[in-house]
Design a protein around this motif. Sequence first.
Motif: not given
Length: 826
Positions: A65-75
Amino acid sequence: AEKYDFAAIQEKWLPVWDELQPFSTADVADDRPRKYVLDMFSYPSGDLHMGHAEAFGLCDVLARYWWQRGHSVLHPVGWDSFGLPAENAAIKRGADPRDWTYSNIEQQKASFRVYAPSFDWSREIHTSDPEYYRWNQWLFLKLYEKGLAYRKASPVNWCPNDQTVLANEQVIDGKCERCGAQVTKRNLTQWYFRITDYADRLVDDLSELEATWPSKVLSMQRNWVGRSSGADVDFAIEGRADPITVYTTRPDTLFGVTYMAVAPDSVLATELAAGSSTEVQAEFNAYLEKTKTESDIDRQSTEREKSGVFLERYAKHPLTDDLIPIWAADYVLADYGHGAVMGVPAHDQRDLDFALAFDLPVRVVVAPGGEPDAEKDPSATGIAESGEGQLVNSGEFDGLTKAEALEAVTARLAECGAGKNAKNYRLRDWLISRQRYWGTPIPIIHCDKCGEVPVPEADLPVTLPPAAGLDLRPKGTSPLGGADEWASVDCPSCGGSARRDSDTMDTFVDSSWYFLRYLSPNSDEVAFDIAEAKKWAPVDQYVGGVEHAILHLLYSRFMTKVLHDYGYLDFHEPFKALMNQGMVLMDGHKMSKSIGNLVEFADQLRDYGADALRVTLAFAGPPEDDIDWADVSPAGSTKFLARAWRIAHDVASEPGVELSTGDVTLRRSVHRFLADAPELIESYKFNVAIARLMELVNVTRKTIDSGAGAADPAVREAAETIAIALNVFAPYAAEDMWANLGHQPTVAHVQWRSAEPALLVEDEVTAVVQVNGKVRGRLQVAPSIEPDELEARARADANVIRAIGDTEIRNVIVRAPKIVSIATAK
Ligand code: ANZ
Ligand code: ZN
C-alpha cells in the motif's frame, strides 16, 4: 472465455518479478517519503506455516500500500537462525545444527518466493552468519565497556538427574519436564545485561506509543517492569545490631502489622534461624530445602495453602515499640524488595491467609467512614480489605484518608530515621548466557592473571567452532568448553595462556537489534550505518504475534535506548506502530501435529495459490482476531478473484481512453471506493476494504452486462482501479489484470488514484421555500439534509430574506428535504 488459472498466473509472473526485483530499495530516489515496514523475522524450524502466511500476508498489505502511495518502502527479510531447536534436532538426528538450519532457510525462502511478500531480498540476513553475530559480540563489548554487561553467580533451576540447567518453563510442579526428578536450585555464574538501569524509561516511554501500539501489549510491558512505589521501613531486631528493612506499598497500614516474614532462601533467614533453638533450626532447614524446589510462581500463588516456620525471633514496631514475631514464609521472595515483608493481615490477602493459617492477630487500620464494619471483619470473612477509607487504630494518624496517611506515616518514619520513600520493580536483569552450542560466543577471555579480558574489537568475530566432535547434550556447562583448540587462547592483555568464555548468548540478543542491521546488511565496518538509520529508522510499522508482547519488544526497546545513549541513534523507541495478528486455529484449537489438526501452508499454497490464501486471511476479520481455518473459505476467495480477473478480460476500450465520459453511476462507485479505502487500510480494516472491493467488482460486472457495457470508459476506469487496489491483497491476479488491460508490469508501482470530489457529491434534490404560501426560493440540497440545516439555508436565501422584510416570523414548517414554509405576521 479464458479461465482464471492461479497456477498459470503464478508461473507467468514469478520470473518477471525475479527479474524486476520491484521492491529493492538500493537506489530509491531520495526525495520520496520513506516507510520502514517490518514483520518479526522467521525462525527456520521447518517450512513456513499458516501463522507465517497470516503475519507476512497482512504486513504485506501495508508494505505494498505505501509503495502505491508514493513512498519508498523498506520491507526486508531475514532469519532468526540461532537457537535451541536446531541443536535439539541435531542431538536427535546427529545432523549438524548448521545444515539443519540453512536447509530450512532454503525451504522457507522457496515458499516465500511463491507467496511473494514485497521483500527487498538484497538485504537478507541470517543471525547465525558470522557476518551478523560478530555485531552481537561488538554490542556485548559496548555494553561491557559501560558496565551494562556483567557476570554474577545466581540460582538457576537444576535437574540433578540430567545434570542440566532448566528454564522456568521446563519445570513442571517442581519436577524436571523430561525425567520427572525433583528440580533444585544451583548457583551458576552467568552473564547479565543491566536492563534494570532502564526500568523507568521502559515504563515512561510507553506513553509515546499509546495511540499506535495495542493497549494489551502496553499493559503487559508495564506489568513486566512492574514498577510500584511505597516506602522502605526499618524494624529493629532483638539480638541483632542492624534493623531489617521491608519494602511496602502501604506504609499507611503500619499500625496493622502483626508479624514479619522473611524469604526462607534469603541470607537473612538463615542468619535469624541460626540465633534460635536447635529445634527451630532443624525445622527451618527442612523448610528451606523444600522451598528450593518450588518455582516463584507457585510460591506466590494465592491458591496455595500458606506455609512457614516461626523463627522465635522478634522485631520492634518502629512507631509503637510493640514486639512482632518473625516468620520464614515461602510466599516471600528472596530477590524482591528486601526479601522481607511486614505482615498486614487485615489489608493484604496473602498476609491474611498466612495469619489465619497460624493464628496471628488481624488488626483493621483502614475503614470506610472511619468506622470498622463488623460484617466485613477480615478474620471472619477471610477477605482482606484493600479499598479506600480512613485510618483507625493508628494513634495520631486516626481519621486521615489512605492517601493522606501514605504520606504522613512515611514522613513520620523519615523523622525518626526508620523509613523513606522507595520504588520497586519486578523487572530483573536480563540473563543472557546459555550453556548451549548454537548461539553467539561471548567475546570474553578468562585469564588467571588478568581476570575477564574482552576480546579486542579487531579480533571479532569469535566464530563458533565446528559442531563435529562436540558433545551437544545439555550438561550445565557449554559444549564449547569441549572444543579445546578453540577455547585455549593467549590472553590479549598479558599474553599468557587463557581460555575463552564458553557460553553463548540468548538469541533474544540477536533479535534485539536486527531491524538496524537491515539498514546496512553487508557492512563489515559497522553494525549499522548511522546515516542509513537517520534515513529509515525507527520502524514505522511492525507486525508480529502477541507472544512477543513482552520479551522481544522489551529487549529491543532496551537496546534501542542503549544505542541512543551511546550516540548511535537519534530516536529511543524502535517501533513506532505495532500490529498484532491473531492466530490461525483449526476447529477452535491451536493447530499442532500431535492433535492432528495441522493445516499445512504448503498444501494450501498448492491447492489455492498465494492470492486466495492472502485474501482469505485478510478477509477473515480484524487482523488481531484469531482465524478458525474451519470457518473460512479459500475457495470463496478464488471465486472473488476470478470475478475480478474476468473484468479486465472483458474491458473493450483502449488504455488511455478519456475516462470522464463514462457512466456516472459506475464512476461514482469507483471514486467512493478510492476515497474510502485508504483510511480502511491505514486503520488495519483490511476485511472491510476487501468487502468494498467485492462490491465494486459486482457493480462493474453489472455495468458490463448492461447498456453500453464493455466499451464504456467507466468500465476501464473501474477495472484499472480494481487491479491497482487488488495489488495489496492479491498481487498475482492484480498483475495479470494490469497486463490484460494493456499495461506494463508492475502494477505494484502504479500509484493509487485520487478520488474526484465532484463524483463524491451525493445526488441533489430541489427544496422549495415558501413565504406566506408563495414560492420565494429554490435550494439544491442533499436528500439526507437535516431539517435544522435546511431551515437555516432557507432563512439565509436572499430572495427569502427580501420577502420576509422586517415582518416578524410567526411559524416555520420544515419538511426535509422538500419544503420549508415560513409564515410571518403581516
Ligand atoms: C504491607 C502491605 C499491606 C502490603 C497491604 C500490601 C498491602 P508490589 O506492588 O508488587 O511492588 N512484598 C514486598 N516484598 C516482598 C517480597 N520479597 N516477596 C513477596 N511480597 C513482598 O508489591 C509490594 C507489596 O508486596 C509490599 O507491600 C509487600 O506487602 C509485598 F495492605 O507491605 B505490602
Ligand atoms: Zn592475562
